[in-house]
Design a protein around this motif. Structure first.
Motif, short mmCIF file in Angstrom:
data_model
loop_
_atom_site.label_atom_id
_atom_site.label_comp_id
_atom_site.label_asym_id
_atom_site.label_seq_id
_atom_site.Cartn_x
_atom_site.Cartn_y
_atom_site.Cartn_z
N HIS A 155 0.82 -1.21 0.00
CA HIS A 155 0.00 0.00 0.00
C HIS A 155 0.87 1.28 0.00
N GLU A 158 1.30 4.14 -2.93
CA GLU A 158 0.98 5.57 -2.74
C GLU A 158 2.19 6.43 -3.11
N ASP A 159 3.36 6.00 -2.66
CA ASP A 159 4.58 6.78 -2.97
C ASP A 159 4.83 6.86 -4.47
N VAL A 170 2.70 6.66 -6.94
CA VAL A 170 1.74 7.54 -7.62
C VAL A 170 2.04 9.01 -7.28
N GLN A 171 2.36 9.26 -6.03
CA GLN A 171 2.67 10.64 -5.63
C GLN A 171 3.88 11.17 -6.40
N PRO A 194 -6.57 -1.96 -1.96
CA PRO A 194 -7.34 -1.37 -0.85
C PRO A 194 -7.77 0.06 -1.20
N ALA A 231 -7.85 4.05 -0.81
CA ALA A 231 -6.87 5.07 -0.40
C ALA A 231 -7.55 6.42 -0.52
N LEU A 265 -5.59 9.79 -0.71
CA LEU A 265 -4.42 9.85 -1.59
C LEU A 265 -4.35 11.15 -2.40
N ARG A 300 -3.34 13.97 -0.33
CA ARG A 300 -1.93 13.83 0.08
C ARG A 300 -1.00 14.27 -1.05
N ILE A 301 -1.33 13.86 -2.28
CA ILE A 301 -0.48 14.21 -3.42
C ILE A 301 -0.47 15.73 -3.63
N ALA A 343 1.52 17.49 -1.07
CA ALA A 343 2.97 17.23 -1.14
C ALA A 343 3.62 17.88 -2.36
#
Lengths: 192, 135
Positions: free
Chosen positions: A47, A51-52, A54-55, B59, B61, B64, B67-68, B71
């Motif tokens: 997970h 997330e990392d 995609v970010q 799952p 998120a 997300l 968060r993006i 950031a």
């Protein structure tokens, strides 16, 4: 207008991002982050890593939006599938070099109480077999089967011809079918 | 259609007829109806697909996107001269910028009451304003 309601096309949003429009970036992230998270999760199995990935991919897009050139004829999503899958696979390769870090949450908390132990065991085992597929076969399977891209789009994402993609898909499914058959035979043998 | 060909097509395109190539769909359907063995293979493949579908569920998120966006650093784009200018256009651009600087310096000189030692910073500021106005 909230970023989720922005009706502009991906291409229009990308043009606005190139001009530095932050709301266009927010709209693009809101529209696509989950789709690319699912892809990254299926390729990394973790997970947090997903997330990392995609970010970082979106931040790279914000810094250098010209990296996608619509004149080349590919859709934004096709190009971004390529960016995210490359990052995810590269992270997976690094994790494979440090196996103690690679375990993570492959066995996640999604197994509901309704799932019998057998079915759960079988599913986790099958997930392990999918993850053990060679990288290119796994990517072909994830793109075509899970992401439901057409064979043509998946081939474009992978930068290969349609025949090569079909061959990867066939090998992946044949391997998994054989794996399931041997699993069933073993189980039947255990009972007998 | 031979069994192997049908099997290959099903492996590549899946068991959902909507994903089958348009020019093959009719013959694939006929083939499946014509033989119980083909139908059994189809059912086995559909089972495999069903099992695969239950795997690798991502799952949720929900945070997300936020968060993006949080950031993402603000843009720091530096000014670069336009690409693809010819030599003549570059010379013209340089002349305009130099002219703007000279005019700005002149305005600064007069604002400063004709004294050079009055305030160099005032001169520089005026030069900048003059330059920006012209550009």
């Amino acid at each position: 207008m909230s970023s989720a309601e922005d009706k502009r096309s991906d291409a229009a949003l990308m043009a606005a991002i190139a001009a530095g429009e932050q709301s266009a970036y927010a709209a693009l992230v809101s529209r696509h982050s989950m789709r690319f998270f699912r892809l990254a999760y299926r390729l990394t199995g973790r997970h947090e890593d997903a997330e990392d990935v995609v970010q970082e991919a979106f931040i790279q897009l914000w810094r250098a939006p010209h990296m996608w050139d619509p004149a080349h004829g590919s859709l934004f999503t096709t190009w971004f599938y390529q960016v995210v899958s490359n990052r995810a696979l590269s992270l997976r390769r690094q994790a494979a070099r440090h196996p103690q870090e690679a375990l993570g949450d492959i066995v996640d908390s999604q197994c509901g109480a309704e799932e019998t132990l057998n079915a759960k065991h079988r599913r986790l085992w099958l997930e392990g077999r999918i993850r053990a597929l060679p990288e290119r076969q796994k990517l072909a399977l994830v793109l075509c089967f899970y992401e439901e891209l057409s064979n043509h789009e998946a081939a474009e994402v992978m930068g290969i011809g349609i025949k090569a993609l079909q061959s990867l898909l066939m090998r992946a499914k044949t391997t998994l079918r054989e794996d399931i058959n041997s699993f069933d035979e073993l189980k039947a043998g255990g009972r007998g | 259609m031979r069994k192997q060909m049908l099997e290959d097509l099903l492996m590549v395109h899946g068991t959902n007829p909507q994903n089958w190539p348009a020019d093959m769909r009719a013959s694939m359907e006929t083939c499946l109806k014509s033989s119980p063995r083909f139908a059994a293979d189809y059912a086995a493949l559909a089972r495999l697909e069903g099992e695969l579908k239950s795997c690798l569920r991502a799952p949720a998120a929900p945070a997300l996107a936020a968060r993006i966006i949080a950031a993402t650093p603000p843009l720091q784009r530096t000014y670069l001269p336009p690409q693809g200018l010819s030599g003549q256009e570059r010379a013209l651009l340089a002349a305009c910028l130099t002219g703007a600087l000279v005019i700005g310096a002149g305005i600064g000189y007069f604002i400063g009451g004709g004294t050079v030692d009055d305030s160099l910073s005032r001169l520089a500021t005026a030069a900048l304003y003059g330059g920006r106005a012209l550009i």
